[in-house]
Design an enzyme around this catalytic site. Structure first.
Site, short mmCIF file in Angstrom:
data_model
loop_
_atom_site.label_atom_id
_atom_site.label_comp_id
_atom_site.label_asym_id
_atom_site.label_seq_id
_atom_site.Cartn_x
_atom_site.Cartn_y
_atom_site.Cartn_z
N GLU A 251 -0.95 -0.95 -6.13
CA GLU A 251 -2.08 -0.21 -6.67
C GLU A 251 -1.72 0.32 -8.05
O GLU A 251 -0.55 0.56 -8.32
CB GLU A 251 -2.37 0.99 -5.76
N CYS B 119 -13.60 -2.16 12.40
CA CYS B 119 -14.74 -2.76 11.71
C CYS B 119 -15.80 -3.20 12.73
O CYS B 119 -15.47 -3.52 13.87
CB CYS B 119 -14.28 -3.95 10.88
N CYS C 235 -13.35 -9.46 7.36
CA CYS C 235 -14.69 -9.95 6.99
C CYS C 235 -15.11 -9.50 5.59
O CYS C 235 -16.12 -9.97 5.07
CB CYS C 235 -15.72 -9.50 8.02
N ASP D 284 -3.00 1.40 7.00
CA ASP D 284 -2.20 1.05 5.83
C ASP D 284 -1.99 -0.46 5.73
O ASP D 284 -1.98 -1.03 4.64
CB ASP D 284 -0.84 1.75 5.89
N CYS E 162 -17.13 -5.90 12.78
CA CYS E 162 -16.88 -7.30 13.14
C CYS E 162 -15.89 -7.40 14.30
O CYS E 162 -15.60 -8.50 14.77
CB CYS E 162 -16.38 -8.09 11.94
N CYS F 215 -12.70 -4.25 4.92
CA CYS F 215 -12.14 -4.92 6.10
C CYS F 215 -11.39 -6.17 5.62
O CYS F 215 -11.95 -7.00 4.91
CB CYS F 215 -13.27 -5.32 7.05
N ASP G 169 0.87 -1.17 0.00
CA ASP G 169 0.00 0.00 0.00
C ASP G 169 0.91 1.22 0.00
O ASP G 169 1.70 1.41 0.92
CB ASP G 169 -0.88 -0.01 1.26
ZN LIG Z 1 -14.72 -6.65 9.45
#
Ligand SMILES: [Zn+2]
Length: 380
Positions: free
Chosen positions: A273, A344, A329, A353, A346, A326, A189
């Site tokens: 990227e 997140c 998940c 990063d 979750c 995320c 990243d």
């Molecule tokens: Zn998540």
């Protein structure tokens, strides 16, 4: 087998006598270029509307200019021919509208150069010397070897600030390595601080001295702006500034070479990227001016190094939401530019990063598998 053309830049350490001749060559090449340009501009003004007249005009050539200025016989004749060919090329680019009209060359430009081509092995390496037409053996700092079996095609001798360089254009055939089995993969990243974060949590740690140099550059630039234009102090300061620019450029290249070399030696698949700096500036707080050269260069180095080693570089679609997703998940969440941590629903909490780098790494593996084995491969 592939034929590749590549340029290799080395520092030259010419003697005082050789420096005189190099300077003289810069001067002759500049004069040749400027005379030819003046003629072309005048003829274009006269006959611009009449293509037949423009094309049939009996233009000057290096031979005729040399007859008029016999001192030009003292310098490498290939360099003069090259200037002539470059100008003709520049004019046809101008006429087919792909480039602006060529410009005059100034002796005040801190960067001066000339290019010469190999004929009958007249340019060659001999130990720690480079043999060049008219100059003879010039001391060269060979910090890295030319590829095996390479053929020297041309040399550009350049003065940048105080230093002399040569860029050697070589052609070589290289056997493309068979694609290696995937054992180790990594995602990167790009970050403004430190260049990148990888999916294993390591940062590239773009060195601080680079930032220091930029500060110094700014200071020297301010000094220059206070000097009287074209005064001797102004010119001195300008030279100082261009030496500093070059120093920074070299520092940066050196770092980017080492970082990309490490990655290509260590991993079989590298995912990054797609470089769209306008888009990246929006999502990552990049200041475009600083980052574009570094990220662009780094990506190029990764491209050709992975290719040379038979490894893979995957560029993820620029609209893939690597920052928002995320890595645990797969759900997408909004994350503000100022937030350094990804949180997140979750329960997954991770450095922003690192979360993005993991997503890029996974997406790269998916793209790689799809390319290699078709969509069935990603049924998992
Ligand atoms: Zn998540």
């Amino acid at each position: 087998m592939n034929e590749t053309m590549k340029g290799y830049v080395y520092r030259l350490k010419p003697t005082t006598k050789q420096i005189d001749l190099i300077q003289q060559t810069f001067g002759c090449v500049r004069k040749m270029w400027n005379m030819l340009l003046f003629e072309r501009q005048s003829i274009y003004e006269l006959y611009g509307k009449y293509p037949e007249l423009l094309n049939s005009h009996d233009y000057l050539n290096p031979k005729r200019i040399k007859e008029e200025f016999p001192y030009m016989y003292d310098v490498d004749s290939q360099s003069l021919t090259t200037a002539w060919l470059h100008l003709k090329q520049a004019y046809s680019n101008f006429f087919n509208k792909s480039h602006d009209e060529p410009k005059y060359k100034s002796r005040h430009n801190p960067i001066q150069s000339y290019t010469t081509h190999t004929t009958n092995d007249n340019i060659r390496l001999e130990g720690s010397y480079l043999k060049l037409p008219k100059l003879g053996l010039v001391k060269i700092k060979l910090h890295r070897a030319l590829p095996q079996g390479s053929i020297l095609k041309a040399a550009t001798i350049k003065k940048d600030g105080k230093h002399y360089y040569v860029s050697l254009r070589v052609e070589y055939s290289h056997i493309t390595q068979p694609v290696k089995a995937l054992e180790k993969a990594i995602g990167l990243d790009y970050t403004l601080q430190g260049l990148y974060m990888d999916s294993e949590g390591h940062q590239a740690n773009y060195p601080n001295y680079y930032k220091e140099s930029l500060k110094k550059l700014k200071k020297e630039q301010q000094i220059l702006s206070r000097r009287v234009k074209e005064s001797s102090n102004y010119l001195k300061q300008k030279e100082k500034l261009s030496t500093l620019h070059l120093h920074i450029k070299n520092q940066r290249k050196d770092f980017l070479h080492k970082a990309s070399r490490y990655l290509v030696n260590t991993y079989d698949l590298i995912s990054i990227e797609t470089l769209d700096l306008t888009e990246m500036a929006k999502t990552k707080h990049f200041r475009k001016s600083i980052s574009d050269t570094s990220f662009g260069l780094f990506t190029r180095y990764l491209e050709y190094k992975t290719k040379d080693e038979g490894k893979s570089l995957i560029k993820i679609d620029q609209y893939y939401p690597s920052t928002k997703t995320c890595s645990q998940c797969g759900r997408e969440q909004k994350i503000r530019l100022s937030e350094r941590t990804y949180n997140c629903t979750c329960g997954h909490v991770m450095d922003r990063d690192l979360n993005a780098a993991i997503n890029i790494g996974v997406q790269g593996l998916i793209n790689y598998a799809t390319k290699a084995y078709g969509t069935d491969a990603i049924a998992w």
